[in-house]
Write an enzyme that holds these catalytic residues in place. Structure first.
Site, PDB file in Angstrom:
ATOM      1  CG  ASN A 428      -1.855   1.413   1.392  1.00  0.00           C
ATOM      2  OD1 ASN A 428      -2.725   1.368   0.718  1.00  0.00           O
ATOM      3  ND2 ASN A 428      -1.152   2.183   2.007  1.00  0.00           N
ATOM      4  CD  GLU A 429      -1.305   5.620   0.491  1.00  0.00           C
ATOM      5  OE1 GLU A 429      -0.800   6.015   1.354  1.00  0.00           O
ATOM      6  OE2 GLU A 429      -2.281   5.856   0.077  1.00  0.00           O
ATOM      7  CG  ASP A 430       5.282   0.346   0.574  1.00  0.00           C
ATOM      8  OD1 ASP A 430       4.473   1.036   1.320  1.00  0.00           O
ATOM      9  OD2 ASP A 430       5.657  -0.790   0.943  1.00  0.00           O
ATOM     10  CB  SER A 482      -2.884  -0.633  -3.939  1.00  0.00           C
ATOM     11  OG  SER A 482      -3.942  -0.115  -4.056  1.00  0.00           O
TER      12      SER A 482
END
Length: 849
Positions: A428-430, A482
């Site tokens: 998530n958002e890395d 994502s």
């Protein structure tokens, strides 16, 4: 003799290396954790109340021990004894009868330990030491270097533990530990485990191949009897002989005319029963495993578009595109062992009640409990499953990569029989973090090894995890992150995006959502307060029950939360009071106007969630439910100059907030996400917002809404800024199936009628509401906070000559139902024949919400 499985329970706890005596847990559950046990023992105050979170931080910096006793009765028929650990949180050293048997450093690892030589006949003692994850992470950070995290401290990036325990923009810092998943003793002579039933469905859906594989421990030649029973009770059978020492096996079944599992709204959810039975040479059953599996064909469609840049991004199940209406799901509690199968069932109830069909298991939490996925299988809710990497620049040194490889294998093997899971994502958002920090990332570099760069975890997301998927779960699509796609994570034409330029980022007006979309928007949101009823439960001092109190500020974890929330409220609606009731309503009204994603809270907090920690549904739950209905109607108002939405009004003499010179256009469309065509009639009505008078009415019909399609009904109709628009969708028999309304924006400039004549009737199981003028966001609630009523709808816009019926489970005729709406707060008379304006919590002055 058949195998025996014994679940361990009866835990006790104490500080590690402390002279303090053992303390028995207040329950006999098989799972537990230190914060829950300390609260039960009244050794710490409840961290969810008031500012108690600040008083209990020492717990996460302390080492703890757990112990339990169990009886083992030895048997010559069972030559093997294994202790199976489904999950230990997090740095755990395990001793059986004071003999070291296991060291675990990953909350998401599963372990099977042969304890045959350590186990005693009779009483046995299992003892587990849990070291502080905070301290251990800081040691690793000192050894391997500092990495950046965008929630929680950076040391968490070295620790394979639920990231939200370190605090998030909706959650507290509560670093728990303990045996949070089941531990059991398995005694057997021969056994199979990690049974995997993998289905491949032909493109025409007329044939399926079901491969059933397993891992095994056999000390003698055995027969493996595999039976597959279809939902309609057709049986498929295979019998094979395996030799002593074989460690795995597989059989294949051809399934003609498979009974396909479908997402909710697309068909039924039939499940096949797969039983693998091990028989000894004398024919006795030595071991058996039964699992339920769904057969379906899934694809992630990313294909070029006609006359459009980029590619599509949608899920196809059984050759049918699925219009996704979903929610990001975070763990339902800071203390995971407090959750029960009933809690997970309630989550799925809320998902379905809200007309949603997908839950995204977010990467900063956990790989969820088996009960969660089983309920999704049973009820047709799709799952987007993240791997547990969130909002950080993660490392990838050898020990870390080895632990992650094991983690992926352990969890994929556990989850892969669940047909509800249709997509895995690497993080998530890395990738957004990398962009924000301007670290090294070249999307055209496909070398596969980026461990020497300052974005080493790319090797996890694009090499390690895809390899694990290929080995353990090859039929489910994988998405590296994502958001992810294109040359940047904000590429709106490829992959998915997280659209946080409302609230975060550039803090755009939420009226601009149509300009901020993408191929698949997997996150966006708006903060709101929980209900005043919930606030009274976690704020014990009445003097602190106001929006700007120290307690309320602690329970708002979002960066700049108070300021940004006020910005969106004050830019859009009139607020004449900061009383808690009024402010909670105001923030929930803004959230209801704005968002469609987010669901639950892990503690009582001002959050992105549509349901608060205590299960109270916010106004946004109902607004998204209406927008997500199988048959829905929508209205969109636009203007050539979007700046008009938030710029100051012109100075008109005598009416400084009069925007009467502004003009707009609106569109009306209908959506049918079912697989059946629907014949409908559409009525569009225009009302003067100041007088409430009907200006115009148009009936469009009959119309046919084709399945899985949208249909534009009205386009570019001119309207001024004193007009509210209502659209009503009725079936061919004249029954109303959906409504939509649109008001001039921002609402704070809208002149409202000087008086209202509202009729509210409270009947058994429902209320009926009508009004002589348009009402914006009418919220119903019980005068008695202890009465629990489940509203089928709420926060509704009510227009003249249209009685709104709201079903309510638990409601009894004559109940004291009260209401408030935008512009004025109201209290209904008990007779409920006609509501009258009364003072509301603030002397003689009406509150405007």
């Amino acid at each position: 003799m058949a195998s025996i499985s014994q679940t361990l329970a009866g835990w006790r706890w104490r500080r590690h290396a402390d002279s303090e005596e053992w303390h028995p847990c207040a329950h006999s559950n098989p799972t537990t954790e230190i914060f829950a046990d300390l609260v039960d023992a009244k050794r710490i105050p409840d961290p969810f109340l008031d500012q108690n979170e600040l008083l209990v931080q020492w717990v996460g910096e302390t080492d703890w021990e757990y112990s339990c006793e169990f009886i083992h009765e030895s048997s010559v028929s069972h030559c093997h004894q294994d202790l199976v650990f489904e999950g230990l949180d997090t740095y755990a050293t395990v001793f059986l009868n004071d003999r070291h048997i296991l060291t675990s450093t990953n909350m998401f690892h599963r372990h099977r330990i042969n304890v045959t030589d350590t186990l005693q006949s009779g009483a046995n003692v299992l003892r587990i030491t849990f070291l502080s994850a905070l301290h251990e992470g800081r040691v690793l950070e000192e050894k391997h270097g500092k990495f950046r995290a965008f929630n929680g401290e950076g040391s968490r990036l070295h620790v394979r533990k639920a990231a939200y325990h370190y605090g998030w923009d909706w959650g507290p810092v509560l670093l728990s530990c303990g045996p949070y998943r089941e531990i059991r003793l398995e005694s057997y002579s021969s056994m199979v485990y990690d049974v995997f039933a993998s289905a491949t469905v032909a493109e025409d859906l007329q044939q399926a191949t079901l491969d059933v594989s397993w891992s095994a421990i056999f000390d003698q030649d055995v027969e493996v009897d595999v039976t597959v029973i279809s939902p309609s009770q057709h049986t498929f059978h295979s019998l094979s002989t395996l030799a002593a020492g074989d460690t795995d096996g597989k059989v294949t079944f051809d399934i003609p005319q498979p009974e396909l599992w479908c997402p909710v709204g697309h068909g039924p959810q039939p499940l096949y029963t797969v039983e693998v039975r091990v028989r000894s040479q004398n024919g006795d059953t030595a071991h058996a495993i039964t699992t339920a599996v769904g057969i379906r064909r899934i694809r992630l469609m990313q294909e070029p578009l006609l006359n459009e840049p980029g590619t599509s991004f949608f899920v196809e199940v059984n050759n049918q595109p699925v219009y996704i209406l979903g929610t990001n799901y975070i763990p339902g509690h800071s203390f995971l062992t407090r959750l029960t199968p009933g809690d997970y069932a309630a989550t799925i109830d809320s998902c379905l009640d809200g007309n949603q069909n997908m839950l995204r298991v977010w990467a900063g939490g956990i790989y969820e409990h088996d009960s969660f996925y089983a309920e999704c299988d049973r009820r047709g809710v799709l799952v987007w499953q993240d791997f547990m990497f969130a909002c950080g620049q993660f490392p990838c040194y050898p020990e870390f990569a080895q632990s992650v490889t094991r983690e992926a294998a352990d969890q994929l093997k556990r989850l892969r029989n669940h047909c509800c899971i249709v997509l895995y994502a690497g993080n998530n958002e890395d990738y957004q973090v990398i962009e924000s920090l301007k670290l090294e990332y070249n999307p055209d570099d496909h070398s596969g090894d980026w461990t020497a760069t300052d974005f080493p975890a790319r090797s996890i997301y694009e090499t390690l995890l895809p390899a694990s998927m290929s080995e353990h779960c090859p039929s489910v699509p994988y998405h590296p992150g994502s958001p992810w796609g294109g040359n940047r994570t904000d590429d709106r034409t490829v992959g998915d995006i997280h659209q946080w330029n409302v609230w975060h980022g550039t803090q755009e007006p939420y009226q601009m959502w149509d300009k901020l979309t993408g191929r698949f928007v997997s996150e966006f949101g708006m903060l709101s307060f929980p209900s005043a009823r919930s606030v009274s439960r976690f704020v014990t001092d009445p003097a602190q029950r106001h929006p700007q109190s120290a307690v309320m500020e602690l329970h708002n974890k979002a960066e700049g939360g108070e300021r940004r929330l006020a910005l969106y409220v004050l830019e859009n609606i009139r607020v004449d009071s900061m009383h808690l009731e009024s402010w909670a309503y105001a923030t929930q009204l803004i959230q209801a106007e704005c968002l469609e994603f987010a669901l639950n809270d892990c503690w009582p907090v001002a959050s992105w969630g549509m349901i608060d920690f205590y299960g109270e549904r916010k106004l946004a739950f109902y607004s998204t439910k209406r927008a997500s209905a199988p048959l829905a109607i929508g209205i969109h108002r636009s203007t050539p100059d979007l700046k008009l939405l938030t710029s100051p009004p012109p100075q008109v003499p005598g009416a400084p907030h009069d925007l009467s010179q502004k003009s707009y256009v609106f569109d009306v469309w209908a959506v049918n996400t079912s697989l059946l065509a629907a014949d409908v009639i559409v009525e569009v009505r225009l009302f003067d917002t100041e007088t409430g008078e009907l200006r115009e009415k148009q009936i469009l019909g009959p119309q046919t809404l084709l399945p899985n399609r949208s249909l534009e009904l009205v386009e570019d109709v001119k309207v001024d800024d004193k007009t509210a628009v209502q659209a009503i969708l009725s079936d061919s028999a004249g029954r109303i199936v959906a409504r939509a309304s649109d008001w001039p924006q921002p609402l704070k400039y809208v002149r409202l009628p000087p008086s209202y004549d509202i009729n509210l009737q409270v009947l058994d199981g429902r209320v009926e509401v009508s009004s002589n003028v348009p009402l914006k966001c009418l919220e119903l609630y019980m005068a008695d906070n202890d009465r629990k009523v489940c509203w089928d709808d709420n926060g509704v816009d009510v227009f003249p000559s249209d009685t709104y019926v709201i079903n309510a489970t638990g409601l009894v005729e004559g109940d004291d139902v009260r209401m408030r709406y935008y512009g004025v707060d109201w209290i209904a008379n008990k007779a409920n024949l006609k509501a009258s304006v009364e003072t509301f919590m603030n002397g003689d002055r009406d509150e405007r919400g």
